[in-house]
Design an enzyme around this catalytic site. Structure first.
Site, PDB file in Angstrom:
ATOM      1  CG  ASP A 221      -0.385  -0.414   2.507  1.00  0.00           C
ATOM      2  OD1 ASP A 221       0.784  -0.873   2.523  1.00  0.00           O
ATOM      3  OD2 ASP A 221      -1.060  -0.272   3.538  1.00  0.00           O
ATOM      4  CG  ASP A 245      -2.694  -7.635 -12.430  1.00  0.00           C
ATOM      5  OD1 ASP A 245      -2.398  -7.404 -13.617  1.00  0.00           O
ATOM      6  OD2 ASP A 245      -3.865  -7.630 -12.003  1.00  0.00           O
ATOM      7  CG  ASP A 249      -2.852  -2.325 -15.129  1.00  0.00           C
ATOM      8  OD1 ASP A 249      -2.002  -2.900 -15.849  1.00  0.00           O
ATOM      9  OD2 ASP A 249      -4.079  -2.427 -15.298  1.00  0.00           O
TER      10      ASP A 249
HETATM   11  C1  IPM Z   1      -1.700  -8.735 -17.085  1.00  0.00           C
HETATM   12  C2  IPM Z   1      -3.174  -8.971 -17.223  1.00  0.00           C
HETATM   13  C3  IPM Z   1      -3.442 -10.428 -16.899  1.00  0.00           C
HETATM   14  C4  IPM Z   1      -3.042 -10.659 -15.454  1.00  0.00           C
HETATM   15  C5  IPM Z   1      -4.880 -10.908 -17.153  1.00  0.00           C
HETATM   16  C6  IPM Z   1      -5.355 -10.583 -18.551  1.00  0.00           C
HETATM   17  C7  IPM Z   1      -5.005 -12.385 -16.869  1.00  0.00           C
HETATM   18  O1  IPM Z   1      -3.891  -8.098 -16.421  1.00  0.00           O
HETATM   19  O2  IPM Z   1      -0.926  -9.354 -17.833  1.00  0.00           O
HETATM   20  O3  IPM Z   1      -1.312  -7.937 -16.238  1.00  0.00           O
HETATM   21  O4  IPM Z   1      -3.822 -10.373 -14.549  1.00  0.00           O
HETATM   22  O5  IPM Z   1      -1.924 -11.118 -15.246  1.00  0.00           O
HETATM   23 MG    MG Z   2      -2.702  -6.644 -15.451  1.00  0.00          MG
END
Ligand code: IPM
Ligand code: MG
Length: 355
Positions: A221, A245, A249
């Site tokens: 966090d 993940d 992002d």
């Molecule tokens: C990523 C994507 C994947 C994940 C999904 C599409 C399964 O979000 O490559 O980060 O969660 O790993």
């Molecule tokens: Mg992802």
């Protein structure tokens, strides 16, 4: 050199952006005298439509028989809104990672100086940002036991890690830190989670083998917060599957567009290269998808799998120039005229031919 590459364009904008990378690959092969063999396979929703399997055996054989895999994207909204669907495109990606043993996901977060004004974060905070996430990819809550109980009224997902799984990711993190700025941040939630305590314990036990690397341990966090406050204070980060993940992002938009960030999923025998942006169904077929993340993924492939440094570098330079010229798709060009996916690909090919 002979390069044998499996091409899996997948769903959504995957095929459009992958086409641009193939154009670039052909141009590189011609310029540097390499022999390239590409073979296409199906994965994701397109594979479900044809074989009722998001990662058919045929595609797996193709991947295993290739030196490297260039992958587009996976996902289709017709499955997202159906929580009961038993077969989903995303399962294809997980199956592919697991069956090919791609246990580490390398996700660089780079900031292009020519795009500092496109970032949602203030320029002085992001200038100089150069982060490498090393995300664990074949374990954790993604692969633990899951299910429903109590007449479907109770659901569970289990996070589990072995010491060996943590060790091999941490080893990769330490080795990249040694090659870069010798700073490693290990991300966990060790104040709460047992898997995180094993994670921290394992990384701590390895510190003595890398005396030149300074390790910090931070809770996920806090990292989520500091990534936005001071992204340029990080260098190499190691994370579990789910934390990585989410954080990657978050980090991907620091550069101004998610459409810029490449990634590599590597294991002991194979490696897969893919843009991190996903299938972006709203943009499919509109010629607006940014091909740069895919083209930079190709550049990573040439560097990491084939050790073709000059080839990788000229692609990076071509990309930088396209950004400097603002010869970009609409995600990076709101006011001026913007260019189509194909036009950006052509610009990059032209640059490589001429330089
Ligand atoms: C990523 C994507 C994947 C994940 C999904 C599409 C399964 O979000 O490559 O980060 O969660 O790993
Ligand atoms: Mg992802």
């Amino acid at each position: 050199m002979k390069l044998k590459i499996a091409v899996l364009p997948g769903d959504g904008i995957g095929p459009e952006v992958t086409n641009q990378s193939i154009k670039v690959l052909k141009c590189i092969a011609e310029k540097f005298n390499h022999e390239v063999e590409t073979n296409s396979g199906l994965v994701g929703a397109v594979a479900i439509d044809k074989f009722n399997d998001p990662y058919p055996d045929k595609t797996h054989e193709l991947c295993k028989g290739s030196d490297a895999i260039l992958f587009g994207a996976i996902g289709d909204p017709k499955y997202d809104n159906d929580p009961k669907a038993k077969i989903r495109p995303e399962q294809g990606l997980l199956k592919m990672r697991k069956q090919l043993g791609l246990y580490a996901n390398l996700r660089p977060t780079l900031v292009f100086e020519s795009l500092l004004d496109m970032s949602p974060i203030k320029e002085d905070r992001i200038s100089g940002t150069d982060i490498l996430f090393v995300r664990e990819l074949t374990g954790g809550i993604y692969f633990g036991e899951r299910g429903r109980k109590d007449d479907n009224n109770y659901a569970f997902d289990t996070c589990q890690y072995t010491r060996d799984e943590i060790f091999r990711i941490a080893k990769m993190g330490f080795e990249y830190a040694q090659k870069r700025s010798k700073k490693l941040c290990s991300v966990d939630k060790a104040n709460i989670l047992e898997t995180s305590r094993l994670w921290r314990e394992t990384v701590q036990s390895m510190e003595k083998d890398y005396p030149d690397v300074t390790v910090t341990y931070e809770f996920v966090d806090a990292v989520a917060m500091r990534l936005i406050q001071w992204p340029n204070s990080y260098d190499v980060l190691i994370t579990s599957n789910l934390f990585g993940d989410i954080l990657t992002d978050e980090a991907s938009v620091i550069s101004g567009s998610m459409g810029l960030m490449p990634s590599a999923s590597v294991g002991s025998e194979n490696a897969l290269y893919e843009p991190i942006h996903g299938s972006y169904p709203e943009a499919t077929g509109k010629k607006i998808a940014n091909p740069i993340a895919s083209i930079l993924s190709l550049s990573m492939m040439l560097d990491y799998t084939f050790n073709l440094k000059k080839e990788s570098e000229i692609i990076n330079r071509a990309v930088e120039n396209s950004l400097l010229d603002r010869y970009t798709t609409p995600d990076l060009n709101k006011e001026d005229r913007s260019y189509s996916t194909d036009e950006v690909g052509d610009y990059i090919v032209d640059f490589i031919k001429k330089n």
